[in-house]
Design a protein around this motif. Structure first.
Motif, PDB file in Angstrom:
ATOM      1  N   GLY A   1      -6.410 -17.879   5.064  1.00 35.63           N
ATOM      2  CA  GLY A   1      -5.370 -17.456   5.989  1.00 35.63           C
ATOM      3  C   GLY A   1      -5.908 -17.488   7.400  1.00 35.63           C
ATOM      4  N   ASN A   2      -5.932 -18.664   8.018  1.00 36.24           N
ATOM      5  CA  ASN A   2      -6.540 -18.804   9.339  1.00 36.24           C
ATOM      6  C   ASN A   2      -5.879 -17.940  10.392  1.00 36.24           C
ATOM      7  OD1 ASN A   2      -8.376 -20.559   8.376  1.00 36.24           O
ATOM      8  ND2 ASN A   2      -7.626 -22.367   9.441  1.00 36.24           N
ATOM      9  N   THR A   3      -4.566 -17.781  10.299  1.00 32.37           N
ATOM     10  CA  THR A   3      -3.850 -16.925  11.234  1.00 32.37           C
ATOM     11  C   THR A   3      -3.473 -15.643  10.518  1.00 32.37           C
ATOM     12  OG1 THR A   3      -2.907 -18.803  12.419  1.00 32.37           O
ATOM     13  CG2 THR A   3      -1.818 -16.692  12.704  1.00 32.37           C
ATOM     14  N   LEU A   4      -4.028 -14.528  10.969  1.00 31.42           N
ATOM     15  CA  LEU A   4      -3.613 -13.230  10.459  1.00 31.42           C
ATOM     16  C   LEU A   4      -3.236 -12.406  11.681  1.00 31.42           C
ATOM     17  CD1 LEU A   4      -5.110 -11.204   7.559  1.00 31.42           C
ATOM     18  CD2 LEU A   4      -4.282 -10.068   9.617  1.00 31.42           C
ATOM     19  N   MET A   5      -1.940 -12.191  11.834  1.00 34.43           N
ATOM     20  CA  MET A   5      -1.416 -11.580  13.042  1.00 34.43           C
ATOM     21  C   MET A   5      -0.435 -10.478  12.669  1.00 34.43           C
ATOM     22  SD  MET A   5       0.626 -13.544  16.125  1.00 34.43           S
ATOM     23  CE  MET A   5      -0.852 -14.432  16.612  1.00 34.43           C
ATOM     24  N   VAL A   6      -0.441  -9.406  13.447  1.00 42.68           N
ATOM     25  CA  VAL A   6       0.546  -8.356  13.290  1.00 42.68           C
ATOM     26  C   VAL A   6       1.548  -8.480  14.426  1.00 42.68           C
ATOM     27  CG1 VAL A   6       0.982  -5.881  13.151  1.00 42.68           C
ATOM     28  CG2 VAL A   6      -1.137  -6.825  12.208  1.00 42.68           C
TER      29      VAL A   6
ATOM     30  N   LYS B   1      -2.511  -5.386   1.852  1.00 47.74           N
ATOM     31  CA  LYS B   1      -3.100  -4.163   1.317  1.00 47.74           C
ATOM     32  C   LYS B   1      -4.467  -3.896   1.928  1.00 47.74           C
ATOM     33  CE  LYS B   1      -4.574  -1.904  -2.962  1.00 47.74           C
ATOM     34  NZ  LYS B   1      -5.863  -1.484  -2.365  1.00 47.74           N
ATOM     35  N   VAL B   2      -5.328  -4.911   1.948  1.00 44.71           N
ATOM     36  CA  VAL B   2      -6.684  -4.731   2.473  1.00 44.71           C
ATOM     37  C   VAL B   2      -6.649  -4.423   3.969  1.00 44.71           C
ATOM     38  CG1 VAL B   2      -8.895  -5.888   2.877  1.00 44.71           C
ATOM     39  CG2 VAL B   2      -7.733  -6.152   0.679  1.00 44.71           C
ATOM     40  N   PHE B   3      -5.758  -5.086   4.691  1.00 48.96           N
ATOM     41  CA  PHE B   3      -5.632  -4.831   6.125  1.00 48.96           C
ATOM     42  C   PHE B   3      -5.183  -3.389   6.371  1.00 48.96           C
ATOM     43  CE2 PHE B   3      -3.906  -5.141  10.413  1.00 48.96           C
ATOM     44  CZ  PHE B   3      -4.868  -5.926  11.032  1.00 48.96           C
ATOM     45  N   ASN B   4      -4.188  -2.932   5.637  1.00 46.32           N
ATOM     46  CA  ASN B   4      -3.724  -1.547   5.761  1.00 46.32           C
ATOM     47  C   ASN B   4      -4.830  -0.557   5.423  1.00 46.32           C
ATOM     48  OD1 ASN B   4      -1.055  -1.983   6.594  1.00 46.32           O
ATOM     49  ND2 ASN B   4      -0.293  -2.125   4.504  1.00 46.32           N
ATOM     50  N   ASP B   5      -5.562  -0.816   4.328  1.00 48.31           N
ATOM     51  CA  ASP B   5      -6.615   0.095   3.882  1.00 48.31           C
ATOM     52  C   ASP B   5      -7.716   0.227   4.928  1.00 48.31           C
ATOM     53  OD1 ASP B   5      -5.271   0.472   1.522  1.00 48.31           O
ATOM     54  OD2 ASP B   5      -6.564  -0.838   0.324  1.00 48.31           O
ATOM     55  N   ASN B   6      -8.038  -0.870   5.602  1.00 50.89           N
ATOM     56  CA  ASN B   6      -9.139  -0.845   6.563  1.00 50.89           C
ATOM     57  C   ASN B   6      -8.744  -0.256   7.907  1.00 50.89           C
ATOM     58  OD1 ASN B   6     -11.934  -2.468   5.952  1.00 50.89           O
ATOM     59  ND2 ASN B   6     -10.292  -3.124   4.586  1.00 50.89           N
ATOM     60  N   PHE B   7      -7.469  -0.411   8.298  1.00 51.26           N
ATOM     61  CA  PHE B   7      -7.110  -0.062   9.668  1.00 51.26           C
ATOM     62  C   PHE B   7      -6.016   1.003   9.780  1.00 51.26           C
ATOM     63  CE2 PHE B   7      -8.856  -4.408   9.841  1.00 51.26           C
ATOM     64  CZ  PHE B   7      -9.984  -4.110  10.598  1.00 51.26           C
TER      65      PHE B   7
ATOM     66  N   LEU C   1      -3.035   1.444   8.687  1.00 51.22           N
ATOM     67  CA  LEU C   1      -1.655   1.052   8.969  1.00 51.22           C
ATOM     68  C   LEU C   1      -0.804   1.165   7.704  1.00 51.22           C
ATOM     69  CD1 LEU C   1      -2.369  -2.054  11.211  1.00 51.22           C
ATOM     70  CD2 LEU C   1      -1.543   0.179  11.972  1.00 51.22           C
ATOM     71  N   ASN C   2       0.490   1.051   7.889  1.00 54.86           N
ATOM     72  CA  ASN C   2       1.421   1.113   6.763  1.00 54.86           C
ATOM     73  C   ASN C   2       2.401  -0.049   6.846  1.00 54.86           C
ATOM     74  OD1 ASN C   2       2.622   2.173   4.439  1.00 54.86           O
ATOM     75  ND2 ASN C   2       4.107   3.335   5.637  1.00 54.86           N
ATOM     76  N   ILE C   3       1.866  -1.248   7.041  1.00 55.17           N
ATOM     77  CA  ILE C   3       2.698  -2.445   7.115  1.00 55.17           C
ATOM     78  C   ILE C   3       3.197  -2.767   5.712  1.00 55.17           C
ATOM     79  CG2 ILE C   3       2.746  -4.894   7.729  1.00 55.17           C
ATOM     80  CD1 ILE C   3       0.418  -4.298   9.653  1.00 55.17           C
TER      81      ILE C   3
ATOM     82  N   ILE D   1      -9.305   1.049  14.904  1.00 47.03           N
ATOM     83  CA  ILE D   1      -8.051   1.690  14.503  1.00 47.03           C
ATOM     84  C   ILE D   1      -7.332   2.232  15.733  1.00 47.03           C
ATOM     85  CG2 ILE D   1      -7.093   3.712  13.320  1.00 47.03           C
ATOM     86  CD1 ILE D   1      -9.156   3.207  11.092  1.00 47.03           C
ATOM     87  N   THR D   2      -8.094   2.889  16.621  1.00 43.07           N
ATOM     88  CA  THR D   2      -7.510   3.420  17.859  1.00 43.07           C
ATOM     89  C   THR D   2      -6.959   2.302  18.723  1.00 43.07           C
ATOM     90  OG1 THR D   2      -9.026   5.308  17.839  1.00 43.07           O
ATOM     91  CG2 THR D   2      -7.998   4.750  19.948  1.00 43.07           C
ATOM     92  N   ALA D   3      -7.722   1.215  18.869  1.00 44.96           N
ATOM     93  CA  ALA D   3      -7.286   0.089  19.703  1.00 44.96           C
ATOM     94  C   ALA D   3      -6.034  -0.572  19.131  1.00 44.96           C
ATOM     95  CB  ALA D   3      -8.421  -0.929  19.819  1.00 44.96           C
TER      96      ALA D   3
END
Length: 353
Positions: free
Chosen positions: A56-61, A107-113, A115-117, A342-344
């Protein structure tokens, strides 16, 4: 004395109760802060599938607030090390997608940072190129060196596509698209790129991964701009506050404060390719919210006499993205200060600044 002691005990009990509940109150306040924002994960990959296999070269929120007329796009570099359940050492951010696709990435992105996306859009490079063409291309600031590298990148993509066509994997639609001339002579500010050119530019990493991610964010931001312009050119948007425009110039007038089913169907038809070409887990309610958010942001740009692009803000994270690489189990990437990031993240995604 006994009464005073009981009073002091009651006061301390109340104080302890408040202290125990404080994290809950803080969490609820944080949730309230982002309640107006519509947030989803956007993933693009180099493979032929939309939902598994290649990196997944582009991972963007993407976070959109129609009430403030803002879009925030946060790009995360794929060479970021994150904690990943089942692995003894940190793994790069693109590993969850390689293993199990966008659900795992989310899931992994939410767990690390923290978030609740809950929603994602995931598409391969060919579908991203098709979307760029669907909305008239993208505009970027292209240097001579980037132009030269881009022509090489697009040429390699064309060779790969021709191999897929020869194997019978791709359709006549792709053959027709390949008939276009993708060699680029132009460079400089406001360089217009077609589909494969836009994808190629976003994935140039000859100088650094960080610069590649900045280019990627520029392409996706420009695609949002193209979609917004596409809407504005076909619909005369207004609200009860602004009133219906005296002249619609042949556009369909739509009051965003009282959108009919026919109005929504008209709006949705214009952005339907985004959902048709992607793997996503969005229900009709979420798709409707994104559609109307884009319309409101387009109206906000119109009211401010500016371009929707000026309402877009982008950033590249993690905070360590420009630092020298760390090495974990022989792999190079960025070990990060998780709490600082996480703050940033929260400040960027859900702040008015």
């Amino acid at each position: 004395m006994k009464k005073n002691a009981m009073y002091r005990l009651a006061r301390w009990t109340a104080l302890l109760l408040v202290l125990c509940l404080l994290p809950v109150f803080t969490l609820n306040e944080a949730a309230a802060e982002d309640s107006d924002w519509i947030t989803f994960l956007l993933i693009c990959n180099e493979g032929m599938n939309n939902d598994r296999g290649n990196a997944g070269n582009t991972l963007m929120v993407a976070a959109m607030d129609p009430n403030r007329g803002k879009i925030h796009l946060m790009m995360f570099t794929w060479d970021t090390f994150v904690d990943y359940e089942g692995y003894d050492v940190p793994q790069k951010l693109d590993m969850p997608y390689r293993n199990n696709g966008p659900e795992e990435s989310m899931k992994v992105f939410n767990d690390n940072f923290g978030l609740n996306i809950n929603h994602y859009l995931s598409l391969n490079y060919l579908n991203l190129a098709s979307l760029i063409d669907e909305y008239g291309g993208v505009t970027v600031d292209l240097s001579r060196a980037e132009r030269n590298a881009l022509n090489g990148m697009v040429a390699s993509k064309k060779v790969r596509l021709q191999e897929e066509i020869a194997s019978g994997f791709l359709s006549q639609l792709v053959i027709d698209m390949l008939a276009q001339d993708y060699y680029l002579n132009d460079f400089g500010p406001d360089t217009h790129l077609k589909g494969l050119q836009g994808v190629g530019y976003g994935w140039l990493q000859y100088d650094s991964v960080y610069n590649c991610c900045e280019r990627d964010a520029e392409v996706i931001a420009s695609l949002f701009h193209s979609v917004g312009t596409f809407l504005s050119n076909r619909v005369a948007l207004y609200t009860d506050e602004t009133g219906k425009p005296e002249s619609t110039e042949g556009k369909r007038p739509i009051n965003l404060d009282s959108v009919t089913d026919d109005d929504y169907a008209f709006l949705f038809k214009m952005i339907a390719p985004i959902f048709e070409m992607s793997a996503n887990n969005m229900e009709e309610e979420e798709i409707r919210a994104i559609t109307l958010s884009l319309a409101r942001i387009a109206l906000q740009a119109q009211r401010e006499g500016t371009d929707i692009f000026d309402l877009l803000h982008t950033t590249v994270l993690p905070l360590e993205a420009t630092q020298p690489y760390d090495t974990v189990a022989g792999a190079q990437g960025h070990l990060i200060d998780k709490e600082a990031n996480i703050t940033a993240i929260r400040k960027f995604l859900y702040s008015d600044d």
